[in-house]
Enzyme design. Sequence first.
Site, short mmCIF file in Angstrom:
data_model
loop_
_atom_site.label_atom_id
_atom_site.label_comp_id
_atom_site.label_asym_id
_atom_site.label_seq_id
_atom_site.Cartn_x
_atom_site.Cartn_y
_atom_site.Cartn_z
N HIS A 438 -5.21 36.08 79.98
CA HIS A 438 -5.35 36.85 78.72
C HIS A 438 -5.64 38.31 79.04
O HIS A 438 -6.77 38.65 79.39
CB HIS A 438 -6.51 36.31 77.88
CG HIS A 438 -6.35 34.89 77.43
ND1 HIS A 438 -7.37 34.17 76.87
CD2 HIS A 438 -5.28 34.06 77.46
CE1 HIS A 438 -6.94 32.95 76.57
NE2 HIS A 438 -5.67 32.86 76.92
C1 LIG Z 1 -0.15 30.92 81.84
C2 LIG Z 1 -0.56 31.48 80.50
C3 LIG Z 1 -1.17 30.65 79.57
C4 LIG Z 1 -1.57 31.17 78.34
N1 LIG Z 1 -2.06 30.32 77.38
C5 LIG Z 1 -2.27 30.80 76.12
C6 LIG Z 1 -2.57 29.93 75.05
O1 LIG Z 1 -2.61 28.73 75.22
N2 LIG Z 1 -2.78 30.46 73.82
C7 LIG Z 1 -2.73 31.80 73.59
O2 LIG Z 1 -2.99 32.23 72.48
N3 LIG Z 1 -2.44 32.65 74.61
C8 LIG Z 1 -2.16 32.18 75.83
N4 LIG Z 1 -1.79 33.03 76.83
C9 LIG Z 1 -1.76 34.46 76.54
C10 LIG Z 1 -0.58 34.87 75.67
O3 LIG Z 1 0.59 34.19 76.06
C11 LIG Z 1 -0.41 36.36 75.81
O4 LIG Z 1 -1.63 36.97 75.44
C12 LIG Z 1 0.68 36.90 74.92
O5 LIG Z 1 1.91 36.28 75.16
C13 LIG Z 1 0.78 38.40 75.17
O6 LIG Z 1 1.74 38.89 74.29
P1 LIG Z 1 2.34 40.33 74.52
O7 LIG Z 1 3.34 40.55 73.48
O8 LIG Z 1 1.21 41.26 74.68
O9 LIG Z 1 3.03 40.25 75.98
P2 LIG Z 1 4.01 39.20 76.61
O10 LIG Z 1 4.09 37.96 75.81
O11 LIG Z 1 3.63 39.06 78.02
O12 LIG Z 1 5.44 39.90 76.52
C14 LIG Z 1 5.72 41.12 77.16
C15 LIG Z 1 7.20 41.14 77.50
O13 LIG Z 1 7.58 42.48 77.74
C16 LIG Z 1 8.46 42.51 78.85
N5 LIG Z 1 8.40 43.84 79.45
C17 LIG Z 1 7.34 44.39 80.09
N6 LIG Z 1 7.63 45.63 80.50
C18 LIG Z 1 8.91 45.86 80.11
C19 LIG Z 1 9.78 46.98 80.27
N7 LIG Z 1 9.38 48.10 80.88
N8 LIG Z 1 11.05 46.89 79.77
C20 LIG Z 1 11.47 45.74 79.14
N9 LIG Z 1 10.67 44.67 78.97
C21 LIG Z 1 9.41 44.73 79.46
C22 LIG Z 1 7.92 41.44 79.76
O14 LIG Z 1 8.88 41.02 80.71
C23 LIG Z 1 7.51 40.36 78.77
O15 LIG Z 1 8.58 39.46 78.52
C24 LIG Z 1 -1.39 32.54 78.06
C25 LIG Z 1 -0.79 33.36 78.99
C26 LIG Z 1 -0.34 32.85 80.19
C27 LIG Z 1 0.33 33.76 81.17
#
Ligand SMILES: Cc1cc2nc3c(=O)[nH]c(=O)nc-3n(C[C@H](O)[C@H](O)[C@H](O)COP(=O)(O)OP(=O)(O)OC[C@H]3O[C@@H](n4cnc5c(N)ncnc54)[C@H](O)[C@@H]3O)c2cc1C
Lengths: 501, 169
Positions: A438
Amino acid sequence: MITTAKDIDRDLSLEADVCVVGSGAGGACIACELAEGGLSVVVLEEGGHFPTEHFNADTPRMIQTLYRDGGATVALGRANVAYVEGRCIGGSTTINGGMCWRTPPKILQRWAWEAGIQDLEPDRLRPFFEKVEERIHVAHQDPGTIGRDDELLVLGARRLGYKVMENRRNQFHCMGANNCAFGCPTGGKQSTLVSYIPRAERAGARVYANCRVERIVAQDRRVERLEGSVLESPSRRPLHKLSVRARRFVLACGAIQTPYLLLRSRVGNSSGQVGRNLMLHPNVKVMGVFPEDVKPWDGVHQAHQVHEFLDEGFDLAMGFVPPSILSLSSKHLGEGSLRVMEDLRHMVIGGVLVEDTSRGRVRALPFDIPLVTYNLNNEDARRAIRGTALLCQVFFAAGASRVVLPFVEPEELTSASEIRKLFECRLTAGDLELFTVHLMGTCRMGTDPRKSVVNSYGLSHDLRNLYVADASVFPTPIGVNPMETIMMLATRCAERILNGG
Amino acid sequence: MSSAPSAPSVPLPTANELPRVATRFMTPRESLIYAAVVDAVIPRTERLTVECVDRIVLLIDGFLEVFPWYLRTAFRLGLHLLEYLPLFSRHLGRMSRLSRTARTAFLESWLRSRWVQRREFVKGFIGISLMGFYTQPEVRLHIGFDHQPSFDRLRAARMKLLDHDRQGH
Ligand SMILES: Cc1cc2nc3c(=O)[nH]c(=O)nc-3n(C[C@H](O)[C@H](O)[C@H](O)COP(=O)(O)OP(=O)(O)OC[C@H]3O[C@@H](n4cnc5c(N)ncnc54)[C@H](O)[C@@H]3O)c2cc1C
């Protein structure tokens, strides 16, 4: 149809009403809402596109394809914290556990006090939560899919009179395959890969995989275009140039990559807060070994959490980790490691999640190096140790014959009466084996442009057409799994954009 | 799966006698040093001995492909450091020239060090080597963990449920 590097044979130049960077929790959600609201939307995702059929039990292969940098990402500090992020269509939702929690009201209250955000009250947010929950099918787990490991955690906690909460998860006919963190092989988990992204595409959004944004070009307080590369898969060699013009831009790259992109591009940081305030819910792993055959890989990843200690700033839960991943933090080589693994079928793998008061930072070093630092403070170390002790107590109450600890010394306990050893041996932050999934808070929202990066709708204080819609906007940690909060905020941001905000 | 004991009474191989594999991202020298580490880290007991050093080296070489340049460089520099560090220990030799027992003892002592930096330095190399080991089918069979068959069964079962839904039940 998702466009990948294989479909692109020249430099790519795109135009849209809105360009969304990232297809994870925040990006896919906002792209879908905006496309359904009638805007032309382009989604750029750095990782590849791997549909459900691709997911199997070859864990290292899954990590290579779905995780950023093969999962070898670490926040450096007094105690290094291993962290992982998804890099694929669906982002971290493709590899997450699917636990869904609304933002606790006490956290929203804290955001009002600490960040001055008055308009995030539970009643006002309810419609957004409901929309998200309907889109990703948030529901309780079918009891038939709950494994023995989860039952044992619940048994131990209930015997001690602790408050146990049933998780809701974004799943539809989850079969309990317990491979959530390496891609759901049945498609039951409703990650954005199988929920928001297909829905966004049906509404006309154009989704590009293998497209990395490397620079934000801004002029006169507006983003003019994004520049980047189309990457070969899996080598990530740049194949073609990429340029996107749009009326609005949304960054949803996650709490490490969003600030990194802003810092690299030298935009949006008049507050000096971009990259600061990294929070990461540090986790310690504790393994209870039981006389019975638990087979922790049978049944859903996690169906319950112990919320008795949320007010103290930590919660307890279990979650299976395959042997190849468990061994990454092995304290033994050779036969010692085998002995631990031979007990795997008798184990419940539990964890303590700390709502941290420590803060870290993301920096952009030259030569395209993101540097992530985080120093666990004594207060958080103390809570991690107390949480470990309580989890040991839960395991012994459920009948564990021994508990394997996340420290070099003491390494394991064989009865509840030994738990006091944890407090006698003066453990410090450096003794803890920490990891996290997280990441939050590196472009925090707030009303004061000197202390925050975006407003409560994710709109940059510096750039009039740039939004942030991911975990980086959190002003404080939230103490529970963050995905639903991210999606709720992204949905709210989309509504604001559609209303011309 | 064969079950040869670790037999410390017979001379143990040095890394020079380990199988050489054609790695894409490690140089031959680096792959030899890494093979010496893997060989010292993986379990060999009467209950289970799987000769899979070369398979693990290749697996980890595949990871280097998805590492960014600075991690790949750090990994390779780390290997060279590991090669020479035992010279300054009581073992007085280079990693790839030591006996397996000496290599294991050296790595174990660093892994159990109270000094965080030491621990962290070897932990990564040890962790990924073990990850490679516990991925091997023979090893998974030995510890009774095999996920894939259940995936296939569950996939089919879910399809049935979806069909059932589609028919309006
Ligand atoms: C193993 C694991 C288990 C988890 N379990 C849970 C759970 O059970 N419940 C829960 O609520 N949360 C959970 N989380 C946390 C949750 O998944 C994340 O907090 C959430 O997905 C984050 O969302 P986000 O949009 O910030 O980033 P992300 O979902 O990480 O998405 C960011 C995306 O942007 C892309 N990106 C980054 N930089 C660039 C760039 N320069 N150009 C183009 N694309 C780019 C990345 O490749 C990625 O696909 C877990 C996370 C992990 C890793």
